[in-house]
Write a protein that holds these residues in place. Sequence first.
Motif, PDB file in Angstrom:
ATOM      1  N   ALA A 239       0.843  -1.210   0.000  1.00  0.00           N
ATOM      2  CA  ALA A 239       0.000   0.000   0.000  1.00  0.00           C
ATOM      3  C   ALA A 239       0.871   1.250   0.000  1.00  0.00           C
ATOM      4  O   ALA A 239       0.571   2.235  -0.673  1.00  0.00           O
ATOM      5  CB  ALA A 239      -0.922  -0.007   1.218  1.00  0.00           C
ATOM      6  N   HIS A 240       1.961   1.205   0.758  1.00  0.00           N
ATOM      7  CA  HIS A 240       2.885   2.336   0.839  1.00  0.00           C
ATOM      8  C   HIS A 240       3.458   2.666  -0.556  1.00  0.00           C
ATOM      9  O   HIS A 240       3.438   3.820  -0.980  1.00  0.00           O
ATOM     10  CB  HIS A 240       4.003   1.995   1.830  1.00  0.00           C
ATOM     11  CG  HIS A 240       4.910   3.141   2.153  1.00  0.00           C
ATOM     12  ND1 HIS A 240       5.108   3.593   3.434  1.00  0.00           N
ATOM     13  CD2 HIS A 240       5.682   3.924   1.361  1.00  0.00           C
ATOM     14  CE1 HIS A 240       5.950   4.613   3.401  1.00  0.00           C
ATOM     15  NE2 HIS A 240       6.317   4.834   2.155  1.00  0.00           N
ATOM     16  N   GLU A 241       3.948   1.636  -1.232  1.00  0.00           N
ATOM     17  CA  GLU A 241       4.531   1.869  -2.566  1.00  0.00           C
ATOM     18  C   GLU A 241       3.477   2.351  -3.555  1.00  0.00           C
ATOM     19  O   GLU A 241       3.717   3.264  -4.330  1.00  0.00           O
ATOM     20  CB  GLU A 241       5.224   0.600  -3.095  1.00  0.00           C
ATOM     21  CG  GLU A 241       6.469   0.207  -2.315  1.00  0.00           C
ATOM     22  CD  GLU A 241       7.439   1.369  -2.087  1.00  0.00           C
ATOM     23  OE1 GLU A 241       7.746   2.094  -3.053  1.00  0.00           O
ATOM     24  OE2 GLU A 241       7.881   1.560  -0.939  1.00  0.00           O
TER      25      GLU A 241
ATOM     26  N   THR B  94      -2.282  13.297   3.427  1.00  0.00           N
ATOM     27  CA  THR B  94      -3.095  12.624   2.401  1.00  0.00           C
ATOM     28  C   THR B  94      -2.519  11.246   2.098  1.00  0.00           C
ATOM     29  O   THR B  94      -3.246  10.260   1.969  1.00  0.00           O
ATOM     30  CB  THR B  94      -3.104  13.463   1.090  1.00  0.00           C
ATOM     31  OG1 THR B  94      -3.453  14.794   1.423  1.00  0.00           O
ATOM     32  CG2 THR B  94      -4.062  12.894   0.068  1.00  0.00           C
ATOM     33  N   PHE B  95      -1.192  11.187   1.990  1.00  0.00           N
ATOM     34  CA  PHE B  95      -0.515   9.918   1.722  1.00  0.00           C
ATOM     35  C   PHE B  95      -0.921   8.872   2.758  1.00  0.00           C
ATOM     36  O   PHE B  95      -1.319   7.759   2.435  1.00  0.00           O
ATOM     37  CB  PHE B  95       1.009  10.139   1.736  1.00  0.00           C
ATOM     38  CG  PHE B  95       1.804   8.856   1.635  1.00  0.00           C
ATOM     39  CD1 PHE B  95       2.167   8.347   0.404  1.00  0.00           C
ATOM     40  CD2 PHE B  95       2.178   8.158   2.788  1.00  0.00           C
ATOM     41  CE1 PHE B  95       2.884   7.161   0.312  1.00  0.00           C
ATOM     42  CE2 PHE B  95       2.893   6.975   2.702  1.00  0.00           C
ATOM     43  CZ  PHE B  95       3.253   6.480   1.455  1.00  0.00           C
ATOM     44  N   TRP B  96      -0.849   9.254   4.045  1.00  0.00           N
ATOM     45  CA  TRP B  96      -1.152   8.298   5.114  1.00  0.00           C
ATOM     46  C   TRP B  96      -2.632   7.915   5.139  1.00  0.00           C
ATOM     47  O   TRP B  96      -2.977   6.805   5.525  1.00  0.00           O
ATOM     48  CB  TRP B  96      -0.685   8.834   6.480  1.00  0.00           C
ATOM     49  CG  TRP B  96       0.822   8.880   6.533  1.00  0.00           C
ATOM     50  CD1 TRP B  96       1.604   9.993   6.611  1.00  0.00           C
ATOM     51  CD2 TRP B  96       1.719   7.758   6.469  1.00  0.00           C
ATOM     52  NE1 TRP B  96       2.937   9.642   6.589  1.00  0.00           N
ATOM     53  CE2 TRP B  96       3.042   8.286   6.506  1.00  0.00           C
ATOM     54  CE3 TRP B  96       1.552   6.377   6.361  1.00  0.00           C
ATOM     55  CZ2 TRP B  96       4.173   7.477   6.449  1.00  0.00           C
ATOM     56  CZ3 TRP B  96       2.686   5.558   6.308  1.00  0.00           C
ATOM     57  CH2 TRP B  96       3.964   6.111   6.356  1.00  0.00           C
TER      58      TRP B  96
ATOM     59  N   ASN C 191       5.106  12.385  -1.652  1.00  0.00           N
ATOM     60  CA  ASN C 191       5.673  12.560  -0.310  1.00  0.00           C
ATOM     61  C   ASN C 191       4.779  11.998   0.786  1.00  0.00           C
ATOM     62  O   ASN C 191       3.620  11.695   0.555  1.00  0.00           O
ATOM     63  CB  ASN C 191       5.937  14.040  -0.058  1.00  0.00           C
ATOM     64  CG  ASN C 191       6.924  14.589  -1.078  1.00  0.00           C
ATOM     65  OD1 ASN C 191       8.001  14.035  -1.270  1.00  0.00           O
ATOM     66  ND2 ASN C 191       6.532  15.642  -1.769  1.00  0.00           N
ATOM     67  N   HIS C 192       5.360  11.884   1.970  1.00  0.00           N
ATOM     68  CA  HIS C 192       4.615  11.353   3.123  1.00  0.00           C
ATOM     69  C   HIS C 192       3.734  12.428   3.757  1.00  0.00           C
ATOM     70  O   HIS C 192       3.910  12.798   4.906  1.00  0.00           O
ATOM     71  CB  HIS C 192       5.582  10.780   4.164  1.00  0.00           C
ATOM     72  CG  HIS C 192       6.364   9.618   3.639  1.00  0.00           C
ATOM     73  ND1 HIS C 192       7.657   9.350   4.013  1.00  0.00           N
ATOM     74  CD2 HIS C 192       6.033   8.646   2.766  1.00  0.00           C
ATOM     75  CE1 HIS C 192       8.087   8.269   3.382  1.00  0.00           C
ATOM     76  NE2 HIS C 192       7.119   7.820   2.617  1.00  0.00           N
ATOM     77  N   THR C 193       2.801  12.914   3.001  1.00  0.00           N
ATOM     78  CA  THR C 193       1.884  13.954   3.475  1.00  0.00           C
ATOM     79  C   THR C 193       0.726  13.303   4.251  1.00  0.00           C
ATOM     80  O   THR C 193       0.545  12.087   4.177  1.00  0.00           O
ATOM     81  CB  THR C 193       1.274  14.697   2.274  1.00  0.00           C
ATOM     82  OG1 THR C 193       0.603  13.726   1.461  1.00  0.00           O
ATOM     83  CG2 THR C 193       2.343  15.384   1.438  1.00  0.00           C
TER      84      THR C 193
ATOM     85  N   ALA D   1       0.705   3.915  -2.870  1.00  0.00           N
ATOM     86  CA  ALA D   1       0.278   5.258  -2.484  1.00  0.00           C
ATOM     87  C   ALA D   1       1.246   6.305  -3.024  1.00  0.00           C
ATOM     88  O   ALA D   1       0.843   7.422  -3.354  1.00  0.00           O
ATOM     89  CB  ALA D   1       0.168   5.364  -0.965  1.00  0.00           C
ATOM     90  N   HIS D   2       2.528   5.925  -3.148  1.00  0.00           N
ATOM     91  CA  HIS D   2       3.512   6.866  -3.704  1.00  0.00           C
ATOM     92  C   HIS D   2       3.247   7.178  -5.171  1.00  0.00           C
ATOM     93  O   HIS D   2       3.705   8.192  -5.682  1.00  0.00           O
ATOM     94  CB  HIS D   2       4.933   6.320  -3.540  1.00  0.00           C
ATOM     95  CG  HIS D   2       5.542   6.700  -2.220  1.00  0.00           C
ATOM     96  ND1 HIS D   2       5.488   7.979  -1.734  1.00  0.00           N
ATOM     97  CD2 HIS D   2       6.214   5.970  -1.290  1.00  0.00           C
ATOM     98  CE1 HIS D   2       6.093   8.016  -0.554  1.00  0.00           C
ATOM     99  NE2 HIS D   2       6.533   6.806  -0.258  1.00  0.00           N
ATOM    100  N   LEU D   3       2.508   6.306  -5.845  1.00  0.00           N
ATOM    101  CA  LEU D   3       2.183   6.582  -7.242  1.00  0.00           C
ATOM    102  C   LEU D   3       1.107   7.675  -7.333  1.00  0.00           C
ATOM    103  O   LEU D   3       0.913   8.283  -8.371  1.00  0.00           O
ATOM    104  CB  LEU D   3       1.717   5.312  -7.953  1.00  0.00           C
ATOM    105  CG  LEU D   3       2.761   4.187  -8.050  1.00  0.00           C
ATOM    106  CD1 LEU D   3       2.155   2.943  -8.658  1.00  0.00           C
ATOM    107  CD2 LEU D   3       3.962   4.643  -8.876  1.00  0.00           C
TER     108      LEU D   3
HETATM  109 ZN   LIG Z   1       7.530   6.257   1.397  1.00  0.00          ZN
END
Ligand SMILES: [Zn+2]
Length: 224
Positions: free
Chosen positions: A180-182, A194-196, A190-192, A184-186
């Motif tokens: 999910a982390h990878e 929203t990202f989390w 950045n680790h904003t 989500a980077h698409l």
């Molecule tokens: Zn990351």
Amino acid sequence: MKIDYTVVRTDRKSLQISVERDRSIVVRAPNHVTDEQIARAVEKKRYWLYQKINHGQKYDTMAKKDFVSGTSISYLGHYYPLEVVADQAVSGITFSDKFYLSKSQQDNAPELFQAWYVEKAKERIPVLVETMAGAMGVQYNRVMVSNLKMRWASCTTKDNLNFNWRLIKAPLFVIRYIIAHELAHLLEANHTPTFWLIVKAQVPNYERAKTWLVEHGDLLEAEV
Ligand SMILES: [Zn+2]
């Protein structure tokens, strides 16, 4: 996870937390400091303590693992015992609630286990990526399982996703978090916040997965 520590009362003025040679945690505290205050001070240092303790473990796991009967082997977050058996019973490695290794292959065990893990990672990870990407509405190019150095996963500029085969040793919810982390980077570089939120929608207990990864950082460094 609970942190075990020993409290030693001293005449010193301030609290001191240290990791001893045997990796036990010792808190040296003045008499006026309460047990609760000590517990809170230890809790605050949780991350630092794990780093310290895991750094020590590095040397154990880097040391050659002995592939003898009774050795425990991790797979999908569980530890299974290894049993070395006669060649007639099994050729190479088989797994069924236990790992079985044929005696004549004992010297080749590190290579055989790595090949076994890579095979399992290739069976599981790309399928999971496909399902999760579908759920997230994300497009990616290729999924690869490889021998990454000191990383669980990476994402290239061409939207190729790369996963460390060692990930197959981790529990499924941790594997799902890394995926999910990878992915989500698409959507968000950045680790904003929203990202989390994107990660959390897929893996609600992702914080637990992050803790698991900190506590098991040694798996990443292990040769096999
Ligand atoms: Zn990351």
